[in-house]
Write a protein that holds these residues in place. Structure first.
Motif, short mmCIF file in Angstrom:
data_model
loop_
_atom_site.label_atom_id
_atom_site.label_comp_id
_atom_site.label_asym_id
_atom_site.label_seq_id
_atom_site.Cartn_x
_atom_site.Cartn_y
_atom_site.Cartn_z
N GLN A 130 -81.00 0.42 -13.10
CA GLN A 130 -80.12 0.40 -14.27
C GLN A 130 -80.11 -0.97 -14.93
OE1 GLN A 130 -76.38 3.08 -14.35
NE2 GLN A 130 -76.30 1.97 -12.42
N THR A 131 -80.31 -2.00 -14.14
CA THR A 131 -80.30 -3.36 -14.67
C THR A 131 -81.61 -3.67 -15.39
OG1 THR A 131 -78.85 -4.04 -12.89
CG2 THR A 131 -80.00 -5.79 -14.06
N ASP A 132 -82.74 -3.27 -14.78
CA ASP A 132 -84.05 -3.53 -15.39
C ASP A 132 -85.07 -2.56 -14.83
OD1 ASP A 132 -86.38 -4.47 -16.50
OD2 ASP A 132 -86.27 -6.46 -15.59
N ALA A 149 -86.12 1.76 -23.35
CA ALA A 149 -85.90 0.37 -23.73
C ALA A 149 -84.65 0.31 -24.58
CB ALA A 149 -87.10 -0.16 -24.51
N VAL A 150 -83.75 -0.61 -24.27
CA VAL A 150 -82.55 -0.82 -25.08
C VAL A 150 -82.90 -1.92 -26.08
CG1 VAL A 150 -80.12 -1.49 -25.08
CG2 VAL A 150 -81.05 -0.12 -23.19
N LEU A 151 -82.94 -1.56 -27.35
CA LEU A 151 -83.36 -2.49 -28.39
C LEU A 151 -82.20 -3.36 -28.87
CD1 LEU A 151 -85.57 -0.07 -30.51
CD2 LEU A 151 -86.22 -1.46 -28.54
N PHE A 194 -72.10 -3.21 -25.13
CA PHE A 194 -72.83 -1.95 -24.98
C PHE A 194 -73.53 -2.03 -23.64
CE2 PHE A 194 -76.78 0.42 -25.05
CZ PHE A 194 -76.31 1.69 -25.36
N ASP A 195 -73.19 -1.12 -22.75
CA ASP A 195 -73.80 -1.11 -21.43
C ASP A 195 -73.93 0.33 -20.96
OD1 ASP A 195 -74.72 -1.56 -18.87
OD2 ASP A 195 -73.14 -2.97 -18.34
N PRO A 196 -75.14 0.84 -20.86
CA PRO A 196 -75.32 2.24 -20.46
C PRO A 196 -75.26 2.47 -18.95
CG PRO A 196 -77.44 1.27 -20.95
CD PRO A 196 -76.40 0.21 -21.26
N ARG A 197 -75.06 1.40 -18.16
CA ARG A 197 -75.07 1.55 -16.70
C ARG A 197 -73.85 2.33 -16.21
NH1 ARG A 197 -75.10 -4.17 -14.36
NH2 ARG A 197 -73.60 -4.38 -16.03
N LEU A 198 -74.07 3.12 -15.16
CA LEU A 198 -72.97 3.79 -14.46
C LEU A 198 -72.55 2.92 -13.29
CD1 LEU A 198 -74.32 7.47 -14.22
CD2 LEU A 198 -72.53 6.59 -15.73
N PRO A 199 -71.24 2.75 -13.08
CA PRO A 199 -70.81 1.97 -11.92
C PRO A 199 -71.12 2.73 -10.64
CG PRO A 199 -68.91 2.85 -13.09
CD PRO A 199 -70.14 3.23 -13.88
#
Length: 168
Positions: free
Chosen positions: A20-22, A59-61, A155-160
């Motif tokens: 999720q980070t990279d 890819a998050v632009l 903006f963060d698409p990660r799930l905890p």
């Protein structure tokens, strides 16, 4: 314990968190970050994809860095209230909203509006055209309330994810 608990462990959680980070990092770097061997990392990530835990990798632009080329655009958070909420009509609207490329996110919500949409268009005329297609042409749409973003602070698409699987 739900069925997915039988398939994932603490190592899988580490891999998922790292991805999720990279997701573009090499398998060797991913394995090192998760403290496993590269073959183990590769095998587990493949299994996590097969289980459907990894839907896709994108890819998050950077909207700000692309702005000189494509403009800043217009982001709206939109509440949609339907006249009638039977399953078929909700499904129909949802399908049309999801099919629109400018609709980045679509949520059915409760209580309050029936849907919350995150919409990104090129400009106000583009947003107006979208509203005609998506809202005005649908007789079941009772009310639409749009809130236009003036600044995106996060903006963060990660799930905890937990660092460890809960013990049973």
């Amino acid at each position: 314990m739900n069925t997915i608990d039988h398939f994932i462990d603490d190592i899988d959680l580490k891999l998922l968190d790292q991805l999720q980070t990279d997701a573009a990092r090499s398998n060797v770097a991913l394995a090192e970050a998760a403290h496993v061997s590269p073959p183990t990392s590769l095998r587990r990530v493949k299994r996590l994809r097969q289980l459907g835990l990894i839907e896709r990798e994108v890819a998050v632009l950077s909207a700000d860095r692309l702005a000189p080329l494509i403009g800043h655009g217009l982001t709206a958070l939109v509440e949609v209230v339907m006249e009638r909420q039977d399953a078929g009509r909700l499904d129909d609207f949802e399908a049309r909203a999801v099919a629109e490329p400018s609709v980045q996110q679509c949520y059915r919500v409760s209580p309050g509006p029936d849907f919350m949409l995150v919409i990104h268009t090129r400009d106000m005329p583009d947003y107006l055209a979208l509203t005609q297609r998506l809202f005005t042409s649908d007789a079941n749409v009772r009310n639409v309330k749009a809130f236009f973003s003036v600044k995106r602070a996060k903006f963060d698409p990660r799930l905890p994810l937990p660092s460890r699987m809960p013990s049973v």
